[in-house]
Design a protein around this motif. Structure first.
Motif, PDB file in Angstrom:
ATOM      1  N   GLU A  40       8.570  -0.886  -5.864  1.00 26.09           N
ATOM      2  CA  GLU A  40       7.839  -1.131  -4.815  1.00 26.09           C
ATOM      3  C   GLU A  40       6.640  -0.530  -4.975  1.00 26.09           C
ATOM      4  O   GLU A  40       5.538  -1.255  -4.763  1.00 26.09           O
ATOM      5  CB  GLU A  40       8.404  -1.023  -3.362  1.00 26.09           C
ATOM      6  N   SER A  41       6.506   0.559  -5.166  1.00 26.42           N
ATOM      7  CA  SER A  41       5.170   1.461  -5.176  1.00 26.42           C
ATOM      8  C   SER A  41       4.242   1.290  -6.173  1.00 26.42           C
ATOM      9  O   SER A  41       3.040   1.252  -6.296  1.00 26.42           O
ATOM     10  CB  SER A  41       5.550   3.173  -5.247  1.00 26.42           C
ATOM     11  N   TYR A  93      11.551   3.060  -7.418  1.00 22.89           N
ATOM     12  CA  TYR A  93      10.127   3.074  -7.076  1.00 22.89           C
ATOM     13  C   TYR A  93       9.450   1.859  -7.449  1.00 22.89           C
ATOM     14  O   TYR A  93       8.128   1.950  -7.417  1.00 22.89           O
ATOM     15  CB  TYR A  93       9.741   4.389  -7.835  1.00 22.89           C
ATOM     16  N   ARG A 131       0.950  -1.226  -0.008  1.00 23.19           N
ATOM     17  CA  ARG A 131       0.012  -0.006   0.087  1.00 23.19           C
ATOM     18  C   ARG A 131       0.961   1.315  -0.073  1.00 23.19           C
ATOM     19  O   ARG A 131       1.954   1.287   0.611  1.00 23.19           O
ATOM     20  CB  ARG A 131      -0.909   0.133   1.297  1.00 23.19           C
ATOM     21  N   VAL A 132       0.388   2.270  -0.848  1.00 26.46           N
ATOM     22  CA  VAL A 132       1.382   3.611  -0.549  1.00 26.46           C
ATOM     23  C   VAL A 132       0.271   4.605  -0.057  1.00 26.46           C
ATOM     24  O   VAL A 132      -0.820   5.094  -0.499  1.00 26.46           O
ATOM     25  CB  VAL A 132       1.806   4.153  -2.010  1.00 26.46           C
ATOM     26  N   TYR A 133       0.817   5.364   1.028  1.00 23.36           N
ATOM     27  CA  TYR A 133       0.352   6.463   1.593  1.00 23.36           C
ATOM     28  C   TYR A 133       1.221   7.495   1.780  1.00 23.36           C
ATOM     29  O   TYR A 133       2.333   7.443   2.553  1.00 23.36           O
ATOM     30  CB  TYR A 133      -0.483   6.055   2.934  1.00 23.36           C
ATOM     31  N   LYS A 152       4.837   6.956   1.092  1.00 19.11           N
ATOM     32  CA  LYS A 152       5.604   5.684   1.629  1.00 19.11           C
ATOM     33  C   LYS A 152       4.845   4.354   1.344  1.00 19.11           C
ATOM     34  O   LYS A 152       3.726   4.195   1.298  1.00 19.11           O
ATOM     35  CB  LYS A 152       5.515   6.152   3.263  1.00 19.11           C
ATOM     36  N   VAL A 153       5.631   3.316   1.243  1.00 18.06           N
ATOM     37  CA  VAL A 153       5.524   2.177   0.972  1.00 18.06           C
ATOM     38  C   VAL A 153       5.039   1.175   2.365  1.00 18.06           C
ATOM     39  O   VAL A 153       6.076   1.148   3.296  1.00 18.06           O
ATOM     40  CB  VAL A 153       6.354   1.245   0.137  1.00 18.06           C
ATOM     41  N   SER A 205       1.426  -1.451  -5.500  1.00 13.13           N
ATOM     42  CA  SER A 205       0.313  -1.099  -4.702  1.00 13.13           C
ATOM     43  C   SER A 205      -0.926  -1.501  -5.514  1.00 13.13           C
ATOM     44  O   SER A 205      -2.029  -1.609  -5.162  1.00 13.13           O
ATOM     45  CB  SER A 205       0.303   0.188  -4.233  1.00 13.13           C
TER      46      SER A 205
END
Length: 190
Positions: A186-187, A184, A81-83, A86-87, A190
């Motif tokens: 990992e992001s 980037y 999840r990205v908020y 941040k991962v 999401s």
């Protein structure tokens, strides 16, 4: 006597009016309380969106418009999840990245599909390979080009999906190999 009768009638009307007013107020308060309880109690498995257009496609590999992506993000869970840039863990409760930053190993948490069957690493392997499959014709297939042989498979240079750098090692472990380190990456999951 006439004055007493009028006074009693006026008093009786005032008392009846007060009682009627209290009754309707109490009934109104009860209705408001019931409505508030209905609004605050979550309805099981119901998600309501107020959007100004029809959602044309909820296929995760084919969705391209804002509404479909917004709804998809609410009902599908990615590996992360990205908020606020941040991962965080999503379906993957943890993961490791190799020293050369090209191999990611994700460990999935326990979860079930709506039909009760378990979510597995094989589901994620299938989804990524389907994204890159030229027959899917996903407009966002390029997001998988960071993966070993992702672009080559999508453009038809290779035809064997097993050559793509994504593999379920078991039900709970997914491995993704990249061509080069991608900060980037990992992001994107999401």
């Amino acid at each position: 006597m006439f004055k007493k009768s009028i006074a009693l009638l006026v008093i009786l009307l005032l008392v009846v009016g007060m009682l009627a007013g209290c009754g309707s107020q109490q009934s109104s308060n009860q209705n408001q309380n019931q409505q508030q309880q209905q609004q605050t109690q979550p309805k099981e498995k119901e998600l309501v969106f107020a959007i100004g257009a029809e959602v044309p496609n909820l296929d995760a590999q084919k969705a391209t418009d804002t509404y479909a992506i917004m709804v998809g993000n609410a009902v599908f869970e990615g590996l992360v999840r990205v908020y606020d840039g941040k991962v965080y863990p999503g379906m993957a409760e943890k993961w490791e990245v190799s020293e050369d930053k090209t191999t990611y190993t994700f460990h999935l948490r326990d979860a079930k599909w709506s039909d009760g069957s378990p979510v597995t690493a094989y589901d994620f392997e299938y989804a990524i390979k389907r994204l890159l499959d030229p027959n899917t014709a996903s407009e966002y297939a390029f997001q998988g080009y960071y993966i070993v042989n992702g672009e080559e498979y999508n453009t038809g240079k290779i035809t064997d999906p097993n050559q793509i750098g994504v593999k379920a090692l078991d039900d709970k472990t997914l491995q993704i190999k990249l061509k080069v380190p991608t900060k980037y990456f990992e992001s994107l999951l999401s």
